[in-house]
Structures are given as structure tokens and as C-alpha cells.
Motif scaffolding. Structure first.
Motif, PDB file in Angstrom:
ATOM      1  N   LYS A 213       0.831  -1.197   0.000  1.00 60.02           N
ATOM      2  CA  LYS A 213       0.000   0.000   0.000  1.00 60.02           C
ATOM      3  C   LYS A 213       0.871   1.254   0.000  1.00 60.02           C
ATOM      4  CE  LYS A 213      -3.951  -0.853   2.487  1.00 60.02           C
ATOM      5  NZ  LYS A 213      -4.713  -0.873   3.754  1.00 60.02           N
ATOM      6  N   ARG A 218       2.126  -0.111  -8.182  1.00 62.84           N
ATOM      7  CA  ARG A 218       1.095  -0.935  -8.813  1.00 62.84           C
ATOM      8  C   ARG A 218       1.003  -2.243  -8.025  1.00 62.84           C
ATOM      9  NH1 ARG A 218       1.563  -4.048 -14.183  1.00 62.84           N
ATOM     10  NH2 ARG A 218       3.586  -3.047 -14.321  1.00 62.84           N
ATOM     11  N   GLU A 229      -6.232  -9.308 -11.366  1.00 59.64           N
ATOM     12  CA  GLU A 229      -6.539  -7.882 -11.324  1.00 59.64           C
ATOM     13  C   GLU A 229      -5.252  -7.117 -11.057  1.00 59.64           C
ATOM     14  OE1 GLU A 229      -9.767  -7.201  -8.647  1.00 59.64           O
ATOM     15  OE2 GLU A 229      -9.653  -5.020  -8.819  1.00 59.64           O
ATOM     16  N   GLY A 231      -3.668  -2.845 -10.533  1.00 63.60           N
ATOM     17  CA  GLY A 231      -4.017  -1.427 -10.499  1.00 63.60           C
ATOM     18  C   GLY A 231      -3.265  -0.708  -9.411  1.00 63.60           C
ATOM     19  N   ASN A 234      -4.218   1.799  -3.897  1.00 58.57           N
ATOM     20  CA  ASN A 234      -5.443   2.280  -3.267  1.00 58.57           C
ATOM     21  C   ASN A 234      -6.690   1.655  -3.861  1.00 58.57           C
ATOM     22  OD1 ASN A 234      -4.903   3.838  -1.092  1.00 58.57           O
ATOM     23  ND2 ASN A 234      -4.490   5.701  -2.301  1.00 58.57           N
ATOM     24  N   ASP A 235      -6.702   1.583  -5.196  1.00 56.40           N
ATOM     25  CA  ASP A 235      -7.869   1.009  -5.864  1.00 56.40           C
ATOM     26  C   ASP A 235      -8.036  -0.460  -5.503  1.00 56.40           C
ATOM     27  OD1 ASP A 235      -8.054   3.464  -6.928  1.00 56.40           O
ATOM     28  OD2 ASP A 235      -7.317   2.923  -8.934  1.00 56.40           O
ATOM     29  N   SER A 238      -8.902  -0.768  -1.597  1.00 61.08           N
ATOM     30  CA  SER A 238     -10.174  -0.236  -1.091  1.00 61.08           C
ATOM     31  C   SER A 238     -11.367  -0.624  -1.969  1.00 61.08           C
ATOM     32  CB  SER A 238     -10.093   1.295  -0.930  1.00 61.08           C
ATOM     33  OG  SER A 238      -9.597   1.866  -2.123  1.00 61.08           O
ATOM     34  N   ALA A 239     -11.102  -0.817  -3.259  1.00 59.90           N
ATOM     35  CA  ALA A 239     -12.243  -1.169  -4.108  1.00 59.90           C
ATOM     36  C   ALA A 239     -11.872  -2.241  -5.123  1.00 59.90           C
ATOM     37  CB  ALA A 239     -12.753   0.088  -4.825  1.00 59.90           C
ATOM     38  N   LYS A 241     -12.148  -4.986  -7.781  1.00 58.93           N
ATOM     39  CA  LYS A 241     -13.259  -5.206  -8.709  1.00 58.93           C
ATOM     40  C   LYS A 241     -13.650  -6.672  -8.750  1.00 58.93           C
ATOM     41  CE  LYS A 241     -12.110  -1.399 -11.815  1.00 58.93           C
ATOM     42  NZ  LYS A 241     -10.634  -1.279 -11.620  1.00 58.93           N
TER      43      LYS A 241
END
Lengths: 253, 245
Positions: A213, A218, A229, A231, A234-235, A238-239, A241
Motif C-alpha cells: 500500500k 502498482r 486484477e 491497479g 489504493n484502488d 479499497s475497491a 473489482k
């Protein structure tokens, strides 16, 4: 931006076991890529395929846009000479989970081993650079000790210095803190953070989500031999997909 | 009563002087054959040391052959070890000393060896087979991570072997190699079968000619002395190579 690592449709099997399934993966200069995922997901195999510790089963691997491995269904298609391949692979530094320091050499000899044996660097030059690196990892005072006298954290810092001595373009970390006692993890992560800040390109296979983090540019999530996945940290944290990413993060956070 | 005691004392004194005479005769015999025994020790030692040194060099080559990815080298080493470990040393010695001259003669020229070179060759070839397996096991016992770390630094296979793997195997090799050497030292007694005057042959000749079987005792002591010296040396070596552990 300069592309350092590029993998194209890479598959790797051990017998019938498919460890990597059609991996496409790239790393650009300056990136710190953290690879996370459950054990047995192929994270370690992914980086071991980069420096020929494992040959892939099919696909292509490029380093600095130069082809270093190419196979089709297990058949070797590589036309590049082994000398050339190993010369290119020295641009990749590697740090192992279990350090793999040379026990019969002192700390200093370990750090100088690459330059002296592989690059035939003059002794004074290798020595000066090794001392510089030992200062960087905070272990100049241990230069004449044998690895068995050091703690796990110290050994891993020596291992990082040894890899850096070859002046690599990219550092590969294979779960560098997994074999360490909890109180020793911090000192190794500190050294890695410093490297990242200096702009070293890194691929870090890790279970240290805090590090991913904070330092990662990346995050790549792998499961069952696939990249599920990827990205920004943070993405992903926390979120996420993908449902498999979510369930993995739920389990460990 | 007094007479009995006197008689006993007399018998005792006579016995003692008999023992003394026997001992002094024995000492004389021992002193007489001592130079021959020492030259026997020389033969024994030279065969054992030559066999160890050549055996180690040749054994290392065989071990690397066994570990090689090259199918031919692996099989050649395997067959060599199979033959020299699987047949009696005495047969190998006889073959080289007695059979080689006549076999080579049928190929057109005679290759005959003196006793000592024949013993050197037979013992070296034989110990190479045993040492090869010891060295192979020693190399294989080194953690795989060492070869991986060497490769990751860019070392070639031979650089990794020479600088990383083989030096680490030394310490592990010393106890079994020491053991092998002690065996060699005693097995050299076999050279007496081709009439080479090693320690065993010198002593047994003397025993046969003068019926003084007691001479086996100093021979045994001499062997024990030799093995003790080498046990000590190998222990020192082991300590020297374990400084890093």
C-alpha cells in the motif's frame, strides 16, 4: 517510459500442474510492482521465469526489449546464445525468501562475489562499492562476520547488498520477509523503501500488504496461475473489482 | 618347610631368567627387523597417500560426470564406479600386475609394470570409485538455493561449482574421506600378495622364517599409530573448515 520486463502469453507447467496460465505482464522503469495472492498462485514462479531459474513452457520473455526466452509447447525456440542470455539476466538482481547467502564467505566476500567472479571487477573497485552498499543497508560493522553469526534480518540486508553489487536495472524480491521473525521484518522493509525512493525498479512478491500500500506503484493480484486484477494500490485495496480479490483481501486484512 | 620355600624361590628365579632370556631374544629380533619394518611402513604409507590424492582428483571428475546433464558422461562414470566398486580390490591388483602384461602382449606390445607402480595404479583406480560417490553425495547435500543464488548473480555452472558449491562441500567431505583413507591404509596390506614389501609382508615373512609370532603385535601397534596420526590430522582439517558454521 522504458520497458524493462515484458512477458507475452507465458505458460509454465510442472508436469501436469499448470502454474502460470497465459500471463501477459510488463514492468516499466521506476515502477514498484507488488505481486500478491494466495500461496500456490504462481507469484514466485512468475519472477523465477524472468532470470531463467525456471524455463517457461510457452510464450516469450523480454528484458530491455531483448528476447531472453521463447518456447512453444515446451519446445525451445530461443536462438540467443546462453552467454548472451546470462549477460542480460545479470541486469536482474534477486533476493530470495531464505536469503541464500554463501555461508563459507564473509559478509564482505558475499557482497563482492558477483562483481569479482562474474564481472571480473578489480578488487579495490569491488571492495569500495561493497562497503558503500553495506553502509547503505547499515551493516558495515559486520563486514568480516560469517552469515551464520547474523540475524535473519541482517542476512537479508546482506543479500540485498549482494544483489545490488551487480548494479541491476531491476530488483526481484521473492517474499523477502516471509522467513523472518516478526520483529526483524521492519529493518528489511526499510531498506526496500529506501531503494524504492531512490527510483529502483522493483518487483516484490509479498504478503506485506502495508508495504504494498505504502510503497507500491502498482499491485498485481494473482490466483491459480492467472493475473486476476492489477491497479493502483489504493484502488485494489479499497475497491477490488474482482470477487476473488475481495475474498483474498477479506481473509488477510 | 624351609626346603620347600627354597625350592619355590629357585623355580621362580629360573622362570624369571627364562622370561628375561626370551624377552631379550625377542627384543633382539625386533631390533633386527625394525629397519625393514620402517621401510614397510614407507611402502604402506606411500600406497595409501598416492591412492588418496589421485583418487580424490579422479573421484572429483567422476562425481562431476555423475552430476552432469550430459548423458554420456553420466553413464561412463556410472559404469566405471560399477566395475571398480563391484569387484574385489585384490582382483584389480592382480589384473593390473599379472594379467595386463599378457593382455597387452596380444595387442602387440608388452605393458608390464613394477610392483609399486602397479599397486599405486590399482589402489588409485579403486579409491577413485569410492571417493567419487562420497564427493557426489557431498555436492548434492549442498542446499539448492546456493546454485540458484549463484545463477541469479550471473555465474556460470562451472563458476558456481568452483567458487560456491565445492568449497562448501569440503567440511562435509572430510569425515567420510578420512574414513576412506583409514580403510585404504589398512587395505594396503593386500599389496603383500604381489610380493611388495609393505609392513604386513615384512612382518609375516619374519614370522614365517623364524616362527616368532609375537611380531604381529608390534605390527598391529604400528598400524594403530598410523591410523591415530591420520585421525588426528583429519579432525584438525574438519575444525579448520568449519570456522564459518
Amino acid at each position: 517510459m522504458k520497458n524493462i520486463i515484458h512477458m507475452e502469453n507465458v505458460c509454465k507447467s510442472f508436469g501436469k500442474l499448470e502454474v502460470l496460465k497465459d500471463i501477459n505482464f510488463s514492468v516499466n522503469a521506476g515502477e514498484v510492482v507488488c505481486v500478491i495472492g494466495p500461496s500456490g498462485s504462481g507469484k514466485t514462479t512468475l519472477i523465477r521465469c524472468l532470470n531463467h531459474l525456471e524455463r517457461i513452457t510457452s510464450g516469450k520473455v523480454f528484458i530491455d526489449d531483448e528476447l531472453v526466452d521463447e518456447l512453444i509447447d515446451g519446445k525451445d525456440q530461443l536462438k540467443v546464445s546462453p552467454q548472451k542470455v546470462s549477460e542480460i539476466c545479470t541486469r536482474l538482481g534477486m533476493v530470495f525468501q531464505r536469503f541464500n547467502l554463501f555461508p563459507h564467505m564473509t559478509v564482505l566476500q558475499n557482497v563482492m562475489s558477483g562483481p569479482l567472479i562474474v564481472k571480473k571487477t578489480p578488487k579495490e573497485e569491488a571492495l569500495a562499492y561493497a562497503m558503500e552498499l553495506l553502509a547503505k543497508v547499515g551493516l558495515e560493522d559486520k563486514k568480516d562476520e560469517y552469515p551464520s553469526r547474523l540475524s535473519g534480518g541482517q542476512q537479508q540486508r546482506v543479500a540485498i547488498a549482494r544483489a545490488l553489487a551487480m548494479k541491476p536495472e531491476i530488483m526481484l524480491f521473492d517474499e523477502p520477509t516471509s522467513a523472518l521473525d516478526p520483529e526483524l521484518v521492519g529493518e528489511v522493509l526499510e531498506v526496500m523503501k529506501t531503494l524504492a525512493k531512490e527510483g529502483m525498479t522493483m518487483i516484490v512478491v509479498t504478503h506485506e500488504m502495508g508495504f504494498a500500500k505504502e510503497v507500491g506503484s502498482r499491485v498485481v493480484f494473482m490466483d491459480k496461475g492467472e493475473i486476476i486484477e492489477e491497479g493502483l494500490p489504493n484502488d485494489i485495496f479499497s475497491a477490488p473489482k474482482h470477487e476473488r480479490t475481495q475474498s483474498f483481501l477479506n481473509k488477510i486484512l | 618347610m624351609e626346603e620347600t620355600i627354597n625350592r619355590l624361590v629357585k623355580i621362580f628365579l629360573e622362570t624369571m631368567s627364562g622370561v628375561g632370556a626370551t624377552l631379550s631374544v625377542a627384543m633382539d629380533k625386533l631390533v633386527k627387523i625394525f629397519p625393514a619394518m620402517m621401510s614397510g611402513v614407507g611402502v604402506t604409507l606411500s600406497v595409501a597417500v598416492v591412492a588418496l590424492v589421485i583418487g580424490l582428483i579422479f573421484g572429483l571428475i567422476l562425481a562431476l560426470g555423475r552430476l552432469s546433464k550430459n548423458w554420456v558422461l553420466d553413464k561412463l562414470s556410472f559404469i566405471y564406479i560399477f566395475i571398480f566398486r563391484g569387484t574385489p580390490l585384490m582382483l584389480q591388483l592382480f589384473f593390473i600386475y599379472y594379467a595386463l602384461p599378457s593382455i597387452s602382449l596380444s595387442f602387440g606390445y608388452q605393458l608390464s609394470l613394477d610392483k609399486l607402480p602397479a599397486a599405486f595404479i590399482a589402489f588409485s583406480l579403486n579409491s577413485a570409485a569410492y571417493l567419487a560417490e562420497i564427493i557426489r553425495a557431498g555436492i548434492q547435500s549442498i542446499d539448492k538455493g546456493q546454485m540458484e543464488a549463484s545463477k541469479a548473480l550471473g555465474m556460470s555452472y562451472s563458476q558456481a561449482m568452483r567458487k560456491v558449491i565445492i568449497p562448501q562441500s569440503y567440511r562435509r567431505l572430510i569425515p567420510p574421506v578420512g574414513n576412506e583413507f583409514i580403510m585404504l591404509l589398512k587395505d594396503t596390506a593386500l599389496v603383500s600378495t604381489i610380493a611388495l614389501f609393505d609392513l604386513m609382508r615384512v612382518v609375516s615373512n619374519q614370522v614365517n622364517s623364524s616362527a616368532s609370532t609375537f611380531l604381529f603385535l608390534p605390527a598391529a601397534i604400528m598400524y594403530l599409530l598410523l591410523t591415530s596420526i591420520f585421525t588426528f590430522i583429519f579432525e584438525k582439517l574438519e575444525k579448520k573448515y568449519s570456522v564459518y558454521e
